[in-house]
Design a protein around this motif. Sequence first.
Motif, PDB file in Angstrom:
ATOM      1  N   GLY A 105       0.770  -1.048  -0.018  1.00 55.62           N
ATOM      2  CA  GLY A 105       0.007   0.016  -0.106  1.00 55.62           C
ATOM      3  C   GLY A 105       1.008   1.171  -0.010  1.00 55.62           C
ATOM      4  N   LEU A 106       1.930   1.276   0.599  1.00 58.35           N
ATOM      5  CA  LEU A 106       2.853   2.426   0.766  1.00 58.35           C
ATOM      6  C   LEU A 106       3.367   2.755  -0.563  1.00 58.35           C
ATOM      7  N   VAL A 126     -10.019   1.475  -7.146  1.00 54.61           N
ATOM      8  CA  VAL A 126      -9.429   0.820  -5.853  1.00 54.61           C
ATOM      9  C   VAL A 126      -8.473  -0.081  -5.992  1.00 54.61           C
ATOM     10  N   VAL A 127      -7.287   0.183  -5.169  1.00 55.99           N
ATOM     11  CA  VAL A 127      -6.274  -0.605  -5.135  1.00 55.99           C
ATOM     12  C   VAL A 127      -6.210  -1.519  -3.995  1.00 55.99           C
ATOM     13  N   VAL A 128      -6.212  -3.061  -4.066  1.00 61.92           N
ATOM     14  CA  VAL A 128      -6.140  -3.871  -2.871  1.00 61.92           C
ATOM     15  C   VAL A 128      -4.715  -4.210  -2.681  1.00 61.92           C
ATOM     16  N   CYS A 129      -4.485  -3.883  -1.402  1.00 69.11           N
ATOM     17  CA  CYS A 129      -2.833  -4.048  -1.037  1.00 69.11           C
ATOM     18  C   CYS A 129      -3.123  -4.789   0.462  1.00 69.11           C
ATOM     19  N   SER A 130      -4.145  -5.666   0.675  1.00 69.15           N
ATOM     20  CA  SER A 130      -4.550  -5.914   1.877  1.00 69.15           C
ATOM     21  C   SER A 130      -3.671  -7.333   2.415  1.00 69.15           C
ATOM     22  N   GLY A 131      -2.632  -7.533   1.686  1.00 73.64           N
ATOM     23  CA  GLY A 131      -1.617  -8.477   2.279  1.00 73.64           C
ATOM     24  C   GLY A 131      -2.162 -10.003   1.942  1.00 73.64           C
TER      25      GLY A 131
END
Length: 435
Positions: A16-17, A162-167
């Motif tokens: 996400g960063l 939406v960019v999914v960066c939820s691991g």
Amino acid sequence: MRRRAEVAVVGAGAAGLVAARELLREGHAVAVFEKSARAGGTWAYDPRADADPLGRDPRAPGAVHGSLYASLRTNLPRQLMGFSGFPLAGRVFAGDPRTFPGHREVLAFLDAFAAEAGVAARVRLRAEVLRARPLGRGQGERWVVAWRGEDGEVAEEVFDAVVVCSGHCSVPLVPKIRGIDRWPGKQMHSHNYRVPEPFRGQTVVVVGLGASGIDIAREISHVAKEVHIAARYSGDRLGKIELYRNAWMHGEIECVQDDGQVRFAEGSSVAADTIIYCTGYRYHFPFLDLDELTVDDNRVGPLYKHVFPPKYAPNLSFIGLPYKSIVFQSLELESKWVAAALSGRVTLPSEEDMMTAVREHYRRMEEAGRPKRHTHTLWPEWVEYLDWLADQVGEPHLEAWRSEMYEETLRCIWSLDESYRDRWEGENIATGSPP
Ligand code: FAD
């Protein structure tokens, strides 16, 4: 002319960063939603464990995101864990200058990166995304994001993308073992392993020969009576592991018995107190409920090049799904690609062409006999993937020293010799080195 999108990024871990940095650089407006109280994701060590040692229900109250153990040092050298313009190599962020630093060093690096990239100010902490859905019945041109803030209130906001960066290292993948329902011992997943002390004097079976399995087996062997590693790909190394005082290598677990015995594929067996599954994780996106996107046998699909679901591209994307590669580099290149696709600087193929490419990927996997659950492993074509991404965004291909260093690291991990991390500099183990 470049399009400026309003983008919601889900998750403020490494993915996400760096996604936020690349989106900002491309001129987009960014809001990063992070459900926990700090950025850093996996690298924010959490001493808590799930109430269920197997972590079966990710929706259980208090389910823990982090999977790091207290002693964890990186399994990749710091040269392979920085971002362009902001290396981890050559600098010290939390007083740990080692080539394979402990987790605190990586967390401090990510904090510094977020601050310098102007991303920290875009992160909303304690903000959990509950649902992301396309607005209306269109193709996901705009997205409604429902999120719960610290005060428990749920708000809805509309974004272009939406960019999914939820691991994907939080929800344990636990193999089904014959007889396990009547086996009297304890079971847990490495997701909930923190320290070796609870295993003092025990006979422990560690399932899996990945980086975590090897680390945990080694650490436990210092206090346990015996450690037995059960691995599908144990190769010709069956039997006593000479490097360890009290550890043995076996084939897969064949079955377990109600008298406590664990039987291995090669015919041996042992009476064990605990089984620790170091068998990886499953993808889980509880905030997405889309007809055109499923997780089936750990295949998230359909996804074009692991990033874009063709029906919703470019406004829905995933960063960080593939594994067995230089993770941080892959996160950065995927992020650049998403940012450029959203601005229109890069054009994606049509939905139909992306679907054709996805089907072709599945067909080649099937032909090669690769199981569905390995859809997002990049091995052995990991360099091709990184270079392909680099081509999309006009970046240079992977330098040879990086791929050589990565391959050498894998050889070191699989050697089971725990001293490689500290020998690295002294013996110049890496065949390549940065310029
Ligand atoms: P994460 O770090 O998991 O971050 C995801 C973030 O999303 C979290 O902060 C989470 O709270 C947040 N989130 C999730 N759902 C929501 C929601 N609904 N709303 C809001 N926020 C949400 N990689 C390496 O390069 N080198 C290593 O040595 C290395 N060692 C590892 C060791 C272990 C034991 C593990 C588990 C992983 C290791 N990795 C390593 C891989 C590691 O996962 C990556 O380095 C990287 O941290 C992945 O980042 P991420 O942002 O994709 O996921």
